[in-house]
Design a protein around this motif. Structure first.
Motif, PDB file in Angstrom:
ATOM      1  N   UNK A  49     -12.859   8.913  -1.845  1.00 12.68           N
ATOM      2  CA  UNK A  49     -11.574   9.544  -2.570  1.00 12.68           C
ATOM      3  C   UNK A  49     -10.337   9.164  -2.170  1.00 12.68           C
ATOM      4  N   UNK A  50      -9.437   8.772  -2.724  1.00 13.78           N
ATOM      5  CA  UNK A  50      -8.053   8.331  -2.392  1.00 13.78           C
ATOM      6  C   UNK A  50      -6.945   8.798  -3.275  1.00 13.78           C
ATOM      7  N   UNK A  51      -5.789   9.103  -2.791  1.00 20.18           N
ATOM      8  CA  UNK A  51      -4.430   9.569  -3.277  1.00 20.18           C
ATOM      9  C   UNK A  51      -3.674   8.488  -2.992  1.00 20.18           C
ATOM     10  N   UNK A  52      -3.083   7.834  -4.176  1.00 18.90           N
ATOM     11  CA  UNK A  52      -2.038   6.737  -4.105  1.00 18.90           C
ATOM     12  C   UNK A  52      -0.638   7.116  -4.252  1.00 18.90           C
ATOM     13  N   UNK A  53      -0.567   8.392  -4.336  1.00 15.30           N
ATOM     14  CA  UNK A  53       0.741   9.009  -4.703  1.00 15.30           C
ATOM     15  C   UNK A  53       0.559   9.525  -6.201  1.00 15.30           C
ATOM     16  N   UNK A  54       1.689  10.401  -6.368  1.00 16.15           N
ATOM     17  CA  UNK A  54       1.820  10.949  -7.771  1.00 16.15           C
ATOM     18  C   UNK A  54       1.557   9.806  -9.051  1.00 16.15           C
ATOM     19  N   UNK A  55       0.909  10.052 -10.274  1.00  8.66           N
ATOM     20  CA  UNK A  55       0.985   9.105 -11.286  1.00  8.66           C
ATOM     21  C   UNK A  55       0.930   9.962 -12.729  1.00  8.66           C
ATOM     22  N   UNK A  56       0.007  10.107 -13.183  1.00  9.14           N
ATOM     23  CA  UNK A  56      -0.370  11.004 -14.478  1.00  9.14           C
ATOM     24  C   UNK A  56      -0.009  12.510 -13.890  1.00  9.14           C
ATOM     25  N   UNK A  57      -0.168  12.940 -12.896  1.00  6.38           N
ATOM     26  CA  UNK A  57      -0.089  14.379 -12.103  1.00  6.38           C
ATOM     27  C   UNK A  57      -0.013  14.074 -10.765  1.00  6.38           C
ATOM     28  N   UNK A  58       0.857  15.091 -10.018  1.00  2.00           N
ATOM     29  CA  UNK A  58       0.967  14.716  -8.684  1.00  2.00           C
ATOM     30  C   UNK A  58      -0.086  14.733  -7.844  1.00  2.00           C
ATOM     31  N   UNK A  59      -1.309  15.299  -8.072  1.00  2.00           N
ATOM     32  CA  UNK A  59      -2.430  15.227  -7.487  1.00  2.00           C
ATOM     33  C   UNK A  59      -3.849  14.012  -8.094  1.00  2.00           C
ATOM     34  N   UNK A  60      -3.432  13.529  -8.893  1.00  2.00           N
ATOM     35  CA  UNK A  60      -4.597  12.633  -9.488  1.00  2.00           C
ATOM     36  C   UNK A  60      -5.145  11.482  -8.533  1.00  2.00           C
ATOM     37  N   UNK A  61      -6.451  11.585  -8.181  1.00  2.00           N
ATOM     38  CA  UNK A  61      -6.868  10.744  -7.260  1.00  2.00           C
ATOM     39  C   UNK A  61      -7.867   9.453  -7.921  1.00  2.00           C
ATOM     40  N   UNK A  62      -8.131   8.478  -7.177  1.00  2.00           N
ATOM     41  CA  UNK A  62      -9.199   7.559  -7.281  1.00  2.00           C
ATOM     42  C   UNK A  62     -10.657   8.210  -6.871  1.00  2.00           C
ATOM     43  N   UNK A  63     -11.709   8.076  -7.538  1.00  2.00           N
ATOM     44  CA  UNK A  63     -12.970   8.375  -7.027  1.00  2.00           C
ATOM     45  C   UNK A  63     -13.715   6.953  -7.147  1.00  2.00           C
ATOM     46  N   UNK A  64     -14.164   6.479  -6.081  1.00  2.00           N
ATOM     47  CA  UNK A  64     -14.746   5.017  -5.919  1.00  2.00           C
ATOM     48  C   UNK A  64     -16.194   5.168  -5.595  1.00  2.00           C
ATOM     49  N   UNK A  65     -17.123   4.784  -6.335  1.00  2.00           N
ATOM     50  CA  UNK A  65     -18.480   4.667  -5.862  1.00  2.00           C
ATOM     51  C   UNK A  65     -18.858   3.452  -5.597  1.00  2.00           C
ATOM     52  N   UNK A  66     -18.576   2.675  -4.256  1.00  2.00           N
ATOM     53  CA  UNK A  66     -18.957   1.551  -4.185  1.00  2.00           C
ATOM     54  C   UNK A  66     -20.426   1.253  -4.192  1.00  2.00           C
ATOM     55  N   UNK A  67     -21.432   2.000  -3.945  1.00  2.00           N
ATOM     56  CA  UNK A  67     -22.729   1.292  -4.115  1.00  2.00           C
ATOM     57  C   UNK A  67     -23.215   1.731  -5.539  1.00  2.00           C
ATOM     58  N   UNK A  68     -22.317   1.880  -6.227  1.00  2.00           N
ATOM     59  CA  UNK A  68     -22.646   2.088  -7.732  1.00  2.00           C
ATOM     60  C   UNK A  68     -21.614   1.225  -8.544  1.00  2.00           C
ATOM     61  N   UNK A  69     -20.928   0.446  -8.069  1.00  2.00           N
ATOM     62  CA  UNK A  69     -20.065  -0.448  -8.700  1.00  2.00           C
ATOM     63  C   UNK A  69     -18.999   0.230  -9.751  1.00  2.00           C
ATOM     64  N   UNK A  70     -18.411   1.339  -9.348  1.00  2.00           N
ATOM     65  CA  UNK A  70     -17.876   2.177 -10.020  1.00  2.00           C
ATOM     66  C   UNK A  70     -16.863   2.692  -9.560  1.00  2.00           C
ATOM     67  N   UNK A  71     -15.547   2.853 -10.629  1.00  2.00           N
ATOM     68  CA  UNK A  71     -14.543   3.501 -10.295  1.00  2.00           C
ATOM     69  C   UNK A  71     -13.834   4.450 -11.022  1.00  2.00           C
ATOM     70  N   UNK A  72     -13.610   5.728 -11.023  1.00  2.00           N
ATOM     71  CA  UNK A  72     -13.262   6.926 -11.696  1.00  2.00           C
ATOM     72  C   UNK A  72     -11.854   7.096 -11.471  1.00  2.00           C
TER      73      UNK A  72
END
Length: 319
Positions: free
Chosen positions: A152-175
């Protein structure tokens, strides 16, 4: 116009075939494998995902339009694969009700995880449909659940102040929710985004991760890296054309016409900037991105205002 008379409604460009996802079942959802034990669900408008593990099921977002079909999809996959259908973890991408408004359907003992600002905003909103996440993080957190890794990673506000990246590296997927709608243009005002500079930066943040499959939260299909790159170029064209229009559109006719009604003059002036900037983008992307002719002008207005107000482009200091 009567309820069934559509003659006065606008016509829009056909939707490219590539924008459509798989057909829904009779219960109104589709569930499919992303990679291994990671699955995604869509109702054609919203998306979420889940991971089956030796420590139960991890659900990623809970849109209310999918609602009870989330558990039905989990049950379907669990029965087919002989694994547990018990949801023990729920990860929130951000606090908005349209993506986590079915969170209360899950047991109160489910471990809810999200950004610290997600918890703050859910406590503020006091919505029984969205129980606040008990577990929080600030910038980065790696989860190890049932032998599966979720970053889980927060890179700063974008769509909302709290919107995060959810990365599943062993499943080759980013949400990453509400930034890129694979195959489709953003809806009103850049997907109703609160922070345009962060929204414009978000695709580059996503592309910096290694992944093949993209879950964007909306519409009926999974995304690819090409979808994110296409969206990135679309938004860059909007920003570039907005700067040109700010520099070129003359406000004088509007202020002469409306005199003391400065709000009417300002509306005419800013609407012309948005329309001037949007026109070449609509022409370029119609038939490439679905609904480019529907929402581009709205998104352009929002981006143009950010360029004026956040970045100061075109601002003049009175001598």
């Amino acid at each position: 116009m009567s309820a069934t008379d559509t003659t006065a409604l606008l016509d829009y460009a056909p939707i490219p075939d590539a924008a459509f996802g798989p057909a829904l079942n009779e219960q109104g959802y589709y569930v499919g494998r992303v990679e291994r034990n990671l699955y995604w669900i869509t109702d054609g408008t919203y998306q979420c995902a889940f991971l089956t593990t030796s420590d139960g099921v991890v659900v990623l977002d809970a849109p209310p339009t999918i609602g009870g079909n989330i558990q039905r999809a989990v049950d379907e996959i669990a029965a087919a694969n002989g694994v547990s259908n018990k949801v023990n973890y729920l990860i929130y991408s951000h606090h908005h009700a349209d993506h986590v408004g079915a969170a209360s359907l899950f047991d109160k003992n489910v471990t809810r995880i999200g950004h610290e600002e997600t918890r703050n905003l859910l406590l503020r909103d006091d919505d029984s449909a969205r129980p606040p996440n008990e577990e929080t993080f600030q910038d980065r957190r790696t989860l190890e659940i049932g032998g599966e890794r979720i970053d889980l990673a927060w890179h700063g506000a974008n769509h909302s102040p709290d919107n995060i990246i959810i990365h599943l590296p062993d499943h080759d997927t980013l949400m990453l929710i509400d930034i890129v709608n694979p195959g489709w243009a953003p809806i009103y005002l850049s997907n109703l985004t609160e922070d345009i500079p962060g929204y414009l930066e978000a695709p580059a943040n996503a592309l910096a991760y290694p992944w093949k499959h993209f879950i964007g939260g909306h519409n009926g299909r999974l995304g690819t890296r090409d979808d994110v790159t296409l969206h990135q170029q679309y938004m860059a064209d909007i920003a570039d054309n907005s700067r040109k229009a700010i520099d070129s559109v003359d406000p004088t006719p509007y202020f002469v016409k409306y005199g003391p009604n400065v709000w009417a003059a300002l509306k005419g002036y800013l609407d012309e900037i948005a329309a001037t900037a949007a026109a070449p983008v609509v022409e370029k992307y119609t038939g490439v991105i679905a609904a480019a002719d529907v929402f581009t002008e709205s998104t352009t207005f929002h981006v143009m205002q950010s360029i004026r107000l956040d970045l100061g482009h075109g601002s003049q200091v009175h001598p």
